[in-house]
Design an enzyme around this catalytic site. Structure first.
Site, PDB file in Angstrom:
ATOM      1  N   GLY A  30       0.798  -1.225   0.000  1.00 36.70           N
ATOM      2  CA  GLY A  30       0.000   0.000   0.000  1.00 36.70           C
ATOM      3  C   GLY A  30       0.823   1.263   0.000  1.00 36.70           C
ATOM      4  O   GLY A  30       0.532   2.213  -0.733  1.00 36.70           O
ATOM      5  N   ARG A 283      -0.802  -9.547  -0.005  1.00 39.79           N
ATOM      6  CA  ARG A 283       0.539 -10.080   0.222  1.00 39.79           C
ATOM      7  C   ARG A 283       0.345 -11.303   1.096  1.00 39.79           C
ATOM      8  O   ARG A 283      -0.593 -11.363   1.898  1.00 39.79           O
ATOM      9  CB  ARG A 283       1.403  -9.065   0.979  1.00 39.79           C
ATOM     10  CG  ARG A 283       2.080  -8.038   0.117  1.00 39.79           C
ATOM     11  CD  ARG A 283       2.929  -7.093   0.929  1.00 39.79           C
ATOM     12  NE  ARG A 283       2.194  -6.529   2.048  1.00 39.79           N
ATOM     13  CZ  ARG A 283       2.270  -6.956   3.293  1.00 39.79           C
ATOM     14  NH1 ARG A 283       3.088  -7.945   3.610  1.00 39.79           N
ATOM     15  NH2 ARG A 283       1.567  -6.391   4.227  1.00 39.79           N
ATOM     16  N   ARG A 321       8.262 -10.988   2.603  1.00 35.05           N
ATOM     17  CA  ARG A 321       9.069 -11.200   3.816  1.00 35.05           C
ATOM     18  C   ARG A 321       9.374 -12.680   4.072  1.00 35.05           C
ATOM     19  O   ARG A 321       9.241 -13.176   5.197  1.00 35.05           O
ATOM     20  CB  ARG A 321       8.334 -10.621   5.027  1.00 35.05           C
ATOM     21  CG  ARG A 321       7.976  -9.175   4.799  1.00 35.05           C
ATOM     22  CD  ARG A 321       7.085  -8.607   5.841  1.00 35.05           C
ATOM     23  NE  ARG A 321       6.499  -7.364   5.328  1.00 35.05           N
ATOM     24  CZ  ARG A 321       5.479  -6.733   5.842  1.00 35.05           C
ATOM     25  NH1 ARG A 321       4.919  -7.206   6.946  1.00 35.05           N
ATOM     26  NH2 ARG A 321       5.021  -5.623   5.326  1.00 35.05           N
ATOM     27  N   GLU A 390      -9.277  -0.484  -4.797  1.00 33.08           N
ATOM     28  CA  GLU A 390      -8.913  -0.653  -6.203  1.00 33.08           C
ATOM     29  C   GLU A 390      -9.972  -1.495  -6.943  1.00 33.08           C
ATOM     30  O   GLU A 390     -10.321  -1.203  -8.084  1.00 33.08           O
ATOM     31  CB  GLU A 390      -7.535  -1.323  -6.311  1.00 33.08           C
ATOM     32  CG  GLU A 390      -6.413  -0.417  -5.796  1.00 33.08           C
ATOM     33  CD  GLU A 390      -5.067  -1.120  -5.633  1.00 33.08           C
ATOM     34  OE1 GLU A 390      -4.118  -0.454  -5.194  1.00 33.08           O
ATOM     35  OE2 GLU A 390      -4.970  -2.327  -5.934  1.00 33.08           O
ATOM     36  N   ASP A 508       5.199  32.720  39.632  1.00 26.46           N
ATOM     37  CA  ASP A 508       4.434  31.526  40.012  1.00 26.46           C
ATOM     38  C   ASP A 508       5.460  30.443  40.396  1.00 26.46           C
ATOM     39  O   ASP A 508       6.625  30.514  39.994  1.00 26.46           O
ATOM     40  CB  ASP A 508       3.586  31.103  38.806  1.00 26.46           C
ATOM     41  CG  ASP A 508       3.034  29.709  38.964  1.00 26.46           C
ATOM     42  OD1 ASP A 508       2.391  29.442  39.992  1.00 26.46           O
ATOM     43  OD2 ASP A 508       3.246  28.877  38.039  1.00 26.46           O
TER      44      ASP A 508
HETATM   45  P1  ADP Z   1      -0.534  -3.991   2.087  1.00 27.53           P
HETATM   46  O1  ADP Z   1      -0.114  -2.591   2.088  1.00 27.53           O
HETATM   47  O2  ADP Z   1      -0.638  -4.591   3.435  1.00 27.53           O
HETATM   48  O3  ADP Z   1       0.284  -4.852   1.177  1.00 27.53           O
HETATM   49  P2  ADP Z   1      -2.829  -3.019   0.571  1.00 27.53           P
HETATM   50  O4  ADP Z   1      -4.064  -3.725   0.111  1.00 27.53           O
HETATM   51  O5  ADP Z   1      -3.076  -1.740   1.259  1.00 27.53           O
HETATM   52  O6  ADP Z   1      -2.025  -4.041   1.465  1.00 27.53           O
HETATM   53  O7  ADP Z   1      -1.899  -2.699  -0.663  1.00 27.53           O
HETATM   54  C1  ADP Z   1      -1.486  -3.651  -1.570  1.00 27.53           C
HETATM   55  C2  ADP Z   1      -1.025  -2.964  -2.840  1.00 27.53           C
HETATM   56  O8  ADP Z   1      -0.210  -3.841  -3.579  1.00 27.53           O
HETATM   57  C3  ADP Z   1      -2.181  -2.572  -3.718  1.00 27.53           C
HETATM   58  O9  ADP Z   1      -1.980  -1.283  -4.216  1.00 27.53           O
HETATM   59  C4  ADP Z   1      -2.163  -3.598  -4.832  1.00 27.53           C
HETATM   60  O10 ADP Z   1      -2.559  -3.095  -6.082  1.00 27.53           O
HETATM   61  C5  ADP Z   1      -0.720  -4.031  -4.905  1.00 27.53           C
HETATM   62  N1  ADP Z   1      -0.675  -5.459  -5.233  1.00 27.53           N
HETATM   63  C6  ADP Z   1      -1.266  -6.416  -4.558  1.00 27.53           C
HETATM   64  N2  ADP Z   1      -1.049  -7.605  -5.149  1.00 27.53           N
HETATM   65  C7  ADP Z   1      -0.293  -7.398  -6.203  1.00 27.53           C
HETATM   66  C8  ADP Z   1       0.285  -8.250  -7.192  1.00 27.53           C
HETATM   67  N3  ADP Z   1       0.124  -9.563  -7.193  1.00 27.53           N
HETATM   68  N4  ADP Z   1       1.029  -7.676  -8.105  1.00 27.53           N
HETATM   69  C9  ADP Z   1       1.194  -6.362  -8.106  1.00 27.53           C
HETATM   70  N5  ADP Z   1       0.693  -5.535  -7.211  1.00 27.53           N
HETATM   71  C10 ADP Z   1      -0.043  -6.028  -6.253  1.00 27.53           C
HETATM   72  C1  G6P Z   2       2.613  -2.625   4.160  1.00 28.80           C
HETATM   73  C2  G6P Z   2       3.505  -1.692   4.920  1.00 28.80           C
HETATM   74  C3  G6P Z   2       4.553  -1.055   4.012  1.00 28.80           C
HETATM   75  C4  G6P Z   2       5.302  -2.137   3.263  1.00 28.80           C
HETATM   76  C5  G6P Z   2       4.310  -3.042   2.552  1.00 28.80           C
HETATM   77  C6  G6P Z   2       5.006  -4.192   1.843  1.00 28.80           C
HETATM   78  O1  G6P Z   2       1.865  -1.891   3.271  1.00 28.80           O
HETATM   79  O2  G6P Z   2       2.716  -0.702   5.538  1.00 28.80           O
HETATM   80  O3  G6P Z   2       5.462  -0.291   4.754  1.00 28.80           O
HETATM   81  O4  G6P Z   2       6.205  -1.579   2.352  1.00 28.80           O
HETATM   82  O5  G6P Z   2       3.382  -3.568   3.467  1.00 28.80           O
HETATM   83  O6  G6P Z   2       5.835  -4.871   2.721  1.00 28.80           O
HETATM   84  P1  G6P Z   2       7.406  -5.005   2.506  1.00 28.80           P
HETATM   85  O7  G6P Z   2       7.899  -5.617   3.763  1.00 28.80           O
HETATM   86  O8  G6P Z   2       7.539  -5.866   1.317  1.00 28.80           O
HETATM   87  O9  G6P Z   2       7.961  -3.639   2.277  1.00 28.80           O
END
Ligand code: ADP
Ligand code: G6P
Length: 736
Positions: A30, A283, A321, A390, A508
């Site tokens: 995100g 993720r 990770r 999204e 004071d």
């Molecule tokens: P987090 O920040 O915990 O990963 P979010 O749902 O807030 O979860 O954000 C995930 C972001 O990663 C979204 O903007 C999404 O479009 C992108 N994303 C998720 N899965 C994929 C993927 N398989 N390939 C590319 N981008 C991805």
């Molecule tokens: C969450 C966290 C971000 C991090 C992302 C992906 O969105 O808030 O700080 O970048 O996950 O995780 P990663 O460990 O791959 O950076």
């Protein structure tokens, strides 16, 4: 020109070395995907980790790496494998991430992780100092860099620093288990503005600040010695237009020109036109509740077997990770679960779950969003969850159903989605059925509201709101309180002081000459203070008054032998030059009998609070109570007292963690003005820190030099930061 410096652990692109050359791939998550749109729009530099450790970087590629990052307006912080181990895989993702997502049992408290986290945060702070200029605005992101704001503040005290946390801030009960909790809070408080996705995270943070650091919090302002820090919630949006336009473009691609991935989806759809596609994208993270979702899907198919062969769950799990043990275990668990369920339930024509473990390019993400009838997102905890937003943004014909966990930050703004508790399988099974059978009109009505909101509050608006608040905060630092007592001003005042013929000083005591102590009796004067006061008191043509809400017994013990002039109990008693205290005001005390039982009942019900009884006033102290609880009780007591005392000549004063009931005609303003009338003074000075001192600031003539200690709103002309500055100022007077 001043610019915005964005700092996060992960840059929007990650560099990889393949065949001896460099490739840049977009980051997932995100933070990176959201901020990318903000970054591409303006004058900003993004500092972060390149994706390559020092060990992975051949020296001959160093320059290429810098150049590749420069193309994206990025600059790198170098990290060794060992640093990544302790900082990223360690403290960030084995301590903070699980803790802040309420997985207390996964959280590891390792001193070595913490030490590396500190060292790496310092590296990021140093990189900021090196790559930014004085007037730049610094925006630090996320839980990997919580110490950076204070580290930058130490070197650049006047720089505007914002911090945004992209994950939940847990309740105090969880946060308090962290061995380095105070240090983490202090690190964050180096910022001018701290942003969270939701009001709940903000509330949890403020509660921890109050309880662990004992700082004063008023609404969403935190008062530190010499600064006010603003805390607010800014729910992060998405680049709505990017997703909507991509979906529109996707519709217009002819069948032959579609991606291979889409072609496969199309052929499956053609072979089973009634089958509904249910999508989940995350993720691969235990906070996302993927395993529970698969179990809930099995539960659904068993509860409503008529949907077998009529639905298919697509799980896209992005590797994440994978060096952290819990993530490895999760991967294994999910592989096995999918295998078992597919093994048990599949038929010749139907596989219930399609499972992809990979990162996909943006176009395939759009293929999935636009082809799926339902998005089913079930995080157990999630700071925001942008995937939910999204999905909705890509539904150009407004059909599609979003089922979203109420534990995701985005659920706060997406009420029209079907909100579920991810732990409730019964509810989830019924909600899936509801989603599958939801009439198109209802889907469209719900999505219309959601889309309107997402379009309006997009990621750009989000970033602008944050930056706007940060800029306003920086301006406020200079305007909302009285003028800061700079050295130049102090020198001018000192000159006036030395030229004057007759001076009158009101000082004071608590919070001004000494700091607060949990036990008021312990906040006794020290040698340095006696020395300053002695010198002032002995100065020719200077009348010094200590003016306080304290009782006369305590002040007699501390100061009577010194022969200082004193006014206590806010103006009830006066003592001059070592004489016994006399009544300064004629006050009645018959109301005290009525008020005492009320205060006593509050003491009984509020552990840590106590009553201080003075001759003509009574004070209820709550400094040592649980801060939230104490504040709540103080509000309650205020209501009770105000209704009890009616029109009597009694008033309630809200001091610093104390509520005082006293006769209305007594206050420090009235007392100081009486003293002023006794002679012809040509230099009048008053200094104090709380509400009760405002009476002096208001009532003394305009020519008086009035000084507030701290940064609260005041009628005083000047302010100084803390008691140390008060003493420095008075020392300067003693030298005249
Ligand atoms: P987090 O920040 O915990 O990963 P979010 O749902 O807030 O979860 O954000 C995930 C972001 O990663 C979204 O903007 C999404 O479009 C992108 N994303 C998720 N899965 C994929 C993927 N398989 N390939 C590319 N981008 C991805
Ligand atoms: C969450 C966290 C971000 C991090 C992302 C992906 O969105 O808030 O700080 O970048 O996950 O995780 P990663 O460990 O791959 O950076």
């Amino acid at each position: 020109m001043s610019k915005t410096i964005i700092i996060s652990n992960r840059l929007p692109v990650q560099l990889q070395i393949s065949d001896g050359g460099l490739t840049a791939i977009p980051s997932v998550g995100g933070l990176a995907t959201g901020m990318k749109s903000v970054h591409s729009g303006g004058e900003s530099l993004w500092i972060g980790w390149s994706g390559l450790t020092d060990e992975e970087t051949p020296p001959e590629l160093e320059a290429d790496i810098d150049k590749a990052l420069e193309q994206h307006a990025c600059a790198k912080v170098n990290l060794t494998e060992k640093e990544m181990e302790g900082f990223y895989f360690g403290f960030s993702n084995r301590t903070v991430w699980p803790l802040f997502h309420y997985f207390l049992e996964y959280s590891e408290f390792e001193l070595e992780f913490w030490n590396t986290y500190k060292a790496v945060n310092q590296k990021f702070a140093d990189a900021i100092i090196e790559k930014s200029n004085e007037g730049d605005t610094i925006w630090v992101h996320d839980y990997q860099l919580m110490l950076v704001p204070q580290m930058v503040r130490e070197k650049r005290p006047n720089t505007s620093i914002g911090f945004f946390l992209h994950i939940p801030f847990p309740s105090y009960e969880i946060f308090r288990t962290l061995p380095w909790r105070e240090e983490v809070l202090e690190g964050l408080l180096g910022s001018d503005l701290i942003g969270f996705h939701t009001y709940d995270y903000e509330r949890h943070f403020l509660s921890s600040v109050r309880r662990l650091l004992g700082l004063e919090v008023s609404f969403n302002d935190i008062y530190l010695d010499n600064r006010v820090i603003k805390v607010d919630s800014f729910p992060m949006g998405i680049d709505y237009k990017k997703f909507k336009d991509a979906a529109i473009a996707h519709e217009q691609i002819t069948k032959e020109n579609r991606t291979d991935f889409q072609k496969k989806l199309d052929s499956h759809k053609a072979s089973a036109p009634d089958t509904k596609l249910i999508l989940s994208i995350d993720r691969l993270d235990y906070s996302k509740g993927i395993a529970k979702r698969i179990n809930a899907f099995e539960y659904f198919l068993n509860k409503y077997p008529e949907y077998k062969e009529k639905v298919r769950l697509i799980i896209l799990a992005v590797p994440s990770r994978s060096n952290v043990p819990q993530y490895k275990l999760l991967k294994k668990e999910i592989d096995e679960l999918v295998g078992r369920i597919n093994g048990e339930l599949s038929s010749v024509n139907w596989t219930p779950i399609w499972y992809f473990y990979r990162s996909l390019p943006f176009e395939n993400l759009i293929d999935l969003y636009t082809s799926s009838d339902i998005a089913w997102l079930t995080p157990l905890r999630d700071g925001m969850n942008l995937v939910a937003k999204e999905y909705v943004a890509t539904r150009t014909d407004k059909t599609g159903v979003l089922i979203l966990s109420e534990m995701a930050g985005s659920a706060n703004e997406m009420n029209e989605a079907l909100l579920i508790n991810p732990n409730n399988f019964e509810q989830q099974a019924d909600t899936l059925k509801r989603a599958i059978t939801m009439p198109k009109e209802e889907q469209m009505a719900r999505n219309m509201f959601l889309q309107n909101r997402l379009e309006r509050y997009n990621v750009e608006v989000w970033a602008n709101e944050f930056m706007g608040a940060l800029n306003r905060k920086s301006e406020d630092n200079y305007t909302f309180v009285s003028q800061k007592m700079s050295n130049t001003i102090l020198n001018e005042i000192t000159e006036e002081y030395s030229k004057s013929k007759k001076r009158l000083l009101f000082l004071d005591y608590d919070g001004t000459l000494v700091g607060f102590d949990k036990d008021p009796q312990k906040a006794s004067p020290d040698e340095e203070l006696y020395e300053i006061l002695d010198k002032l008191h002995q100065q020719e043509d200077t009348t010094l008054f200590l003016i306080s809400g304290r009782d006369k017994q305590t002040f007699s013990r501390w100061f009577l032998p010194k022969h200082y002039n004193m006014i206590v109990e806010h103006g009830v008693w006066i003592s001059r030059k070592g004489e016994e205290f006399k009544l300064l005001e004629n006050v009645k005390g018959d109301w005290m009998e009525k008020i005492r039982p009320v205060l006593e009942s509050f003491v009984d019900r509020t552990p840590g609070s106590f009553i201080e009884e003075k001759n003509y006033s009574m004070a209820w102290h709550y400094r040592n109570t649980d801060p939230d609880f104490g504040q709540k009780r103080a509000t309650e007591l205020n209501t009770v007292l105000t209704s009890l005392i009616g029109n009597d000549d009694i008033s309630v004063l809200n001091g610093n963690k104390v509520m005082e009931v006293k006769s209305s005609n007594v206050n420090k303003g009235r007392a100081s003005v009486r003293m002023l009338g006794e002679d012809q003074y040509d230099f009048v000075f008053a200094i104090g820190d709380d509400w009760t001192d405002e009476f002096m600031f208001q009532e003394l003539p305009d020519s008086a030099v009035t000084v507030k200690v701290g940064l609260k709103k005041t009628q005083a002309k000047y302010h100084v930061e803390n008691t140390k500055r008060v003493r420095d100022l008075l020392k300067q007077f003693t030298e005249q």
